[in-house]
Scaffold this motif. Structure first.
Motif, mmCIF file in Angstrom:
data_model
loop_
_atom_site.group_PDB
_atom_site.id
_atom_site.type_symbol
_atom_site.label_atom_id
_atom_site.label_comp_id
_atom_site.label_asym_id
_atom_site.label_seq_id
_atom_site.Cartn_x
_atom_site.Cartn_y
_atom_site.Cartn_z
ATOM 1 N N ARG A 66 0.568 52.312 -74.114
ATOM 2 C CA ARG A 66 1.467 52.229 -72.967
ATOM 3 C C ARG A 66 2.828 52.832 -73.294
ATOM 4 N NH1 ARG A 66 -0.871 47.068 -72.607
ATOM 5 N NH2 ARG A 66 0.958 46.164 -73.637
ATOM 6 N N ARG A 67 3.277 52.627 -74.503
ATOM 7 C CA ARG A 67 4.550 53.211 -74.897
ATOM 8 C C ARG A 67 4.473 54.737 -74.959
ATOM 9 N NH1 ARG A 67 5.881 54.655 -79.799
ATOM 10 N NH2 ARG A 67 4.238 53.355 -80.714
ATOM 11 N N LYS A 68 3.323 55.227 -75.368
ATOM 12 C CA LYS A 68 3.160 56.676 -75.447
ATOM 13 C C LYS A 68 2.912 57.289 -74.075
ATOM 14 C CE LYS A 68 0.568 60.195 -77.998
ATOM 15 N NZ LYS A 68 -0.509 60.451 -79.003
ATOM 16 N N ASN A 69 2.172 56.601 -73.191
ATOM 17 C CA ASN A 69 1.883 57.075 -71.837
ATOM 18 C C ASN A 69 2.325 55.995 -70.845
ATOM 19 O OD1 ASN A 69 0.604 59.415 -72.891
ATOM 20 N ND2 ASN A 69 -1.267 58.226 -73.230
ATOM 21 N N PRO A 70 3.602 55.935 -70.530
ATOM 22 C CA PRO A 70 4.082 54.829 -69.668
ATOM 23 C C PRO A 70 3.622 54.934 -68.230
ATOM 24 C CG PRO A 70 5.846 56.392 -70.114
ATOM 25 C CD PRO A 70 4.686 56.817 -70.954
ATOM 26 N N HIS A 71 3.150 56.088 -67.759
ATOM 27 C CA HIS A 71 2.773 56.274 -66.359
ATOM 28 C C HIS A 71 1.273 56.172 -66.134
ATOM 29 C CE1 HIS A 71 6.899 57.485 -65.586
ATOM 30 N NE2 HIS A 71 6.799 58.377 -66.573
ATOM 31 N N SER A 72 0.573 55.665 -67.103
ATOM 32 C CA SER A 72 -0.879 55.561 -66.954
ATOM 33 C C SER A 72 -1.221 54.306 -66.153
ATOM 34 C CB SER A 72 -1.550 55.513 -68.334
ATOM 35 O OG SER A 72 -2.929 55.337 -68.204
ATOM 36 N N GLN A 73 -1.931 54.493 -65.027
ATOM 37 C CA GLN A 73 -2.304 53.361 -64.187
ATOM 38 C C GLN A 73 -3.404 52.527 -64.832
ATOM 39 O OE1 GLN A 73 -3.369 54.938 -60.379
ATOM 40 N NE2 GLN A 73 -1.283 55.688 -59.913
ATOM 41 N N GLU A 74 -4.267 53.191 -65.577
ATOM 42 C CA GLU A 74 -5.352 52.441 -66.206
ATOM 43 C C GLU A 74 -4.799 51.468 -67.245
ATOM 44 O OE1 GLU A 74 -8.629 56.051 -65.874
ATOM 45 O OE2 GLU A 74 -8.033 55.219 -67.818
ATOM 46 N N LEU A 75 -3.806 51.913 -67.956
ATOM 47 C CA LEU A 75 -3.249 51.038 -68.957
ATOM 48 C C LEU A 75 -2.494 49.875 -68.325
ATOM 49 C CD1 LEU A 75 -1.997 53.664 -71.542
ATOM 50 C CD2 LEU A 75 -4.031 52.236 -71.657
ATOM 51 N N GLU A 76 -1.880 50.117 -67.180
ATOM 52 C CA GLU A 76 -1.188 49.035 -66.496
ATOM 53 C C GLU A 76 -2.170 47.969 -66.036
ATOM 54 O OE1 GLU A 76 1.095 50.702 -63.381
ATOM 55 O OE2 GLU A 76 2.544 51.680 -64.707
ATOM 56 N N SER A 77 -3.298 48.396 -65.499
ATOM 57 C CA SER A 77 -4.304 47.425 -65.083
ATOM 58 C C SER A 77 -4.875 46.668 -66.273
ATOM 59 C CB SER A 77 -5.428 48.135 -64.316
ATOM 60 O OG SER A 77 -6.046 49.102 -65.151
ATOM 61 N N ALA A 78 -5.058 47.393 -67.384
ATOM 62 C CA ALA A 78 -5.546 46.714 -68.583
ATOM 63 C C ALA A 78 -4.526 45.702 -69.083
ATOM 64 C CB ALA A 78 -5.860 47.738 -69.672
ATOM 65 N N GLN A 79 -3.244 46.068 -68.967
ATOM 66 C CA GLN A 79 -2.204 45.141 -69.372
ATOM 67 C C GLN A 79 -2.214 43.878 -68.505
ATOM 68 O OE1 GLN A 79 1.689 46.733 -68.927
ATOM 69 N NE2 GLN A 79 2.737 44.980 -69.887
ATOM 70 N N GLN A 80 -2.383 44.061 -67.204
ATOM 71 C CA GLN A 80 -2.396 42.923 -66.302
ATOM 72 C C GLN A 80 -3.579 42.008 -66.582
ATOM 73 O OE1 GLN A 80 -2.341 44.037 -62.214
ATOM 74 N NE2 GLN A 80 -2.200 41.912 -61.446
ATOM 75 N N SER A 81 -4.744 42.603 -66.814
ATOM 76 C CA SER A 81 -5.923 41.789 -67.117
ATOM 77 C C SER A 81 -5.770 41.066 -68.445
ATOM 78 C CB SER A 81 -7.176 42.660 -67.130
ATOM 79 O OG SER A 81 -7.065 43.665 -68.131
ATOM 80 N N ALA A 82 -5.160 41.752 -69.404
ATOM 81 C CA ALA A 82 -4.948 41.109 -70.707
ATOM 82 C C ALA A 82 -4.001 39.932 -70.578
ATOM 83 C CB ALA A 82 -4.413 42.120 -71.715
ATOM 84 N N LYS A 83 -2.964 40.077 -69.725
ATOM 85 C CA LYS A 83 -2.041 38.971 -69.526
ATOM 86 C C LYS A 83 -2.726 37.785 -68.867
ATOM 87 C CE LYS A 83 2.272 41.584 -69.271
ATOM 88 N NZ LYS A 83 3.437 41.947 -68.428
ATOM 89 N N GLU A 84 -3.594 38.074 -67.886
ATOM 90 C CA GLU A 84 -4.292 36.990 -67.217
ATOM 91 C C GLU A 84 -5.206 36.254 -68.188
ATOM 92 O OE1 GLU A 84 -4.491 39.155 -62.815
ATOM 93 O OE2 GLU A 84 -6.313 38.809 -63.990
#
Length: 434
Positions: free
Chosen positions: A136-154
Motif C-alpha cells: 500500500r505504501r508503494k502503490n497508494p492508489h490501488s483499490q484492490e489493496l484498499e479492499s484487502a486492508q478493509q477486510s483485514a481490519k474487519e
C-alpha cells in the motif's frame, strides 16, 4: 567475536530486530565502560550488520534458483569477511535453509568463535499484513489493496473481540521493499524452522512479535560467557567492588577464544545468585569438518618412492648374488642372523631399515623353483614390483593425507621399516598383527 544469525518468515521484522540487537550490544559496551569494568584504553568491539538484500540484490531474487544462490553467496562472503576477534557480526536475512545455517555455523567454528541463532517468531498472518502495508505504501492508489486492508481490519476486529492478543511492540517507520504476494506465500511454504536439537541452531533464542526487545542479557552471556550488567542483582557483589571489576576487566581484555572461555567460567561462577552464572560460553572444539588438514611436505611421495625402490634393489642384488634358495638358507644359518627366535630362514639386510627381510625356511623350500629370482621364484622382480606398487597405493593417501604430520602419521624415517614388515608378512603368507 560471535556471529548472530537471524532467521524468520519474510516481512517478520528481521531488519528491525537486527538494528535493535546492534543498539543493545552497543549499549552493553557503554555500560561496561561507564562502570569501569572495561578500561578506557581497551578498544571497543565493532558491530557489523550484514544485510542480505541491497540495490543489486532485491527481494525478487528468490524467483529463480540462480539469483537466490548468488545472493546467498554474497551475504556469506560479507559475513565471513567481517568476522573477527574484535567484532560482532549480525547476519540480517531470512536464512530459511537449514543447510545454509549449518554452513555459517561451520565458518564460525573454523574461526574459533561462537555462534547463535535468533528466531524472529512473527505469525504468518502478521507477516502477510506487513507485506500488504508495504504494498500500500508503494502503490497508494490501488483499490484492490484498499479492499484487502478493509477486510483485514474487519478480521482483526472480530478476532480481538473473541480472543484478545497482546499489542504489538512499537515499530519504527517501515521503509523496506515488499514481496510479490505469490512469492511471499512461496517463501513461507519453503521456510525451514530452526530446531533446538540441531547443533548448528544452538543456542537458539526466539523473539515473539509481542516482545518489545530481544533477550539481550541471555544472548550476551551465551556468546561471550560474561554476565550482562542487568543480570547483576543487589544480592551479588557491588558493581564498584574492586575485585569484581578487576576480574571482569581481565576476562574482557582477553581476545583469544580459548582464554576467554576459561576466564568466563571463573568470572560467572563467582556470584552464586547471578542469573548468568548458569550460562557460560561454550568451548569451541575444532573437528575434521572445519579444520584444514596440516600441509604435508611436497617431497613425501618422492621419499616413499625412493626408499621402497632402494629396498627392492637391495633384495634384487641379494637374489643375483645368491641365486639358489638352498645356498641362501645355508648362508643365513651360518651367519646366525634371525629376526624371530627359534625360526630359520633367509635373512636379507636392506638399507635404512632396522629390521631385515626374513623368509621362513618352509616358504623358501616350497617354491616351485630353487632359483630365487627366476620366474615363479619367491624373489622374482615382477613380484617385488607388484608388492611395492600395492604398498604405495595403500599408504599414499595416509602419508600425504591429514595424518601425515599429526599423531599416528607415517614419517620419512618409518617408511623403510613399514615396507619391510609388509614384505615379511607377504613372504610368510600371514598378516602382521602389528
Amino acid at each position: 567475536m560471535p556471529l548472530i544469525v537471524l532467521t524468520g518468515y519474510p516481512c517478520s521484522g528481521l531488519s528491525y530486530r537486527a538494528r535493535q540487537l546492534a543498539s543493545q550490544l552497543e549499549n552493553t559496551q557503554n555500560e561496561l565502560f561507564a562502570s569501569g569494568a572495561i578500561p578506557s584504553s581497551k578498544p571497543r568491539y565493532k558491530i557489523h550488520i550484514v544485510p542480505t538484500h541491497d540495490v543489486s540484490h532485491p527481494r525478487t531474487v528468490y524467483d529463480t534458483a540462480r539469483t537466490e544462490k548468488e545472493t546467498r553467496g554474497v551475504a556469506y562472503t560479507r559475513a565471513k569477511r567481517a568476522l573477527g576477534r574484535d567484532s560482532f557480526v549480525i547476519l540480517d536475512g531470512m536464512n530459511y535453509i537449514k543447510g545454509y545455517r549449518y554452513q555459517l555455523w561451520c565458518e564460525a567454528k573454523a574461526l574459533g568463535t561462537s555462534c547463535c541463532v535468533v528466531h524472529v517468531g512473527t505469525p504468518i498472518d502478521q507477516c502477510v499484513a506487513n507485506n500488504e502495508a508495504r504494498l500500500r505504501r508503494k502503490n497508494p492508489h490501488s483499490q484492490e489493496l484498499e479492499s484487502a486492508q478493509q477486510s483485514a481490519k474487519e478480521e482483526s476486529v472480530s478476532e480481538s473481540q473473541t480472543c484478545p492478543t497482546p499489542p504489538p511492540p512499537p515499530k519504527e517507520e517501515d521503509t523496506e521493499d515488499p514481496y510479490p504476494p505469490e512469492l511471499l506465500n512461496n517463501l513461507i511454504f519453503r521456510y525451514e524452522e530452526p530446531n533446538i536439537h540441531s547443533r548448528w541452531d544452538k543456542p537458539l533464542f526466539t523473539v515473539p512479535w509481542s516482545d518489545v526487545e530481544p533477550p539481550i542479557a541471555e544472548i550476551w552471556t551465551a556468546l561471550t560467557g560474561l554476565p550482562h550488567p542487568s543480570t547483576l542483582s543487589q544480592t551479588d557483589q557491588a558493581p564498584d567492588d574492586a575485585s569484581s571489576i578487576s576480574t571482569l576487566a581481565a576476562a574482557l581484555s582477553l581476545t583469544s577464544p580459548t582464554n576467554l572461555s576459561s576466564a568466563a567460567s571463573t568470572t560467572t561462577a563467582a556470584p552464586s545468585g547471578t542469573r548468568a552464572a548458569a550460562l557460560q560460553r561454550p568451548r569451541i572444539k575444532p573437528h575434521q569438518a572445519t579444520v584444514l588438514p596440516t600441509a604435508t611436505a611436497s617431497s613425501a611421495l618422492y621419499n616413499i618412492e625412493k626408499r621402497t625402490s632402494a629396498i627392492v634393489q637391495a633384495i634384487r642384488s641379494f637374489s643375483l648374488s645368491n641365486p639358489s634358495a638352498k645356498a641362501a638358507l645355508a648362508q643365513s644359518q651360518s651367519a646366525k642372523v634371525r629376526t624371530r627366535p627359534g625360526e630359520e630362514g633367509i635373512t636379507i639386510v636392506v638399507p635404512e631399515a632396522s629390521i631385515p627381510i626374513f623368509i621362513p625356511v618352509h616358504i623358501a623350500s616350497a617354491s616351485t623353483t630353487d632359483d630365487l629370482a627366476a620366474a615363479g621364484g619367491i624373489l622374482a622382480l615382477p613380484r617385488l614390483q607388484r608388492l611395492r606398487r600395492q604398498w604405495i597405493a595403500l599408504n599414499r593417501a595416509y602419508v600425504a593425507g591429514p595424518h601425515a604430520s599429526g599423531k599416528g602419521g607415517l614419517m620419512d624415517d618409518q617408511i623403510a621399516d613399514a615396507f619391510v614388515r609388509f614384505l615379511n608378512a607377504d613372504f610368510a603368507d600371514e598378516v602382521d598383527e602389528r
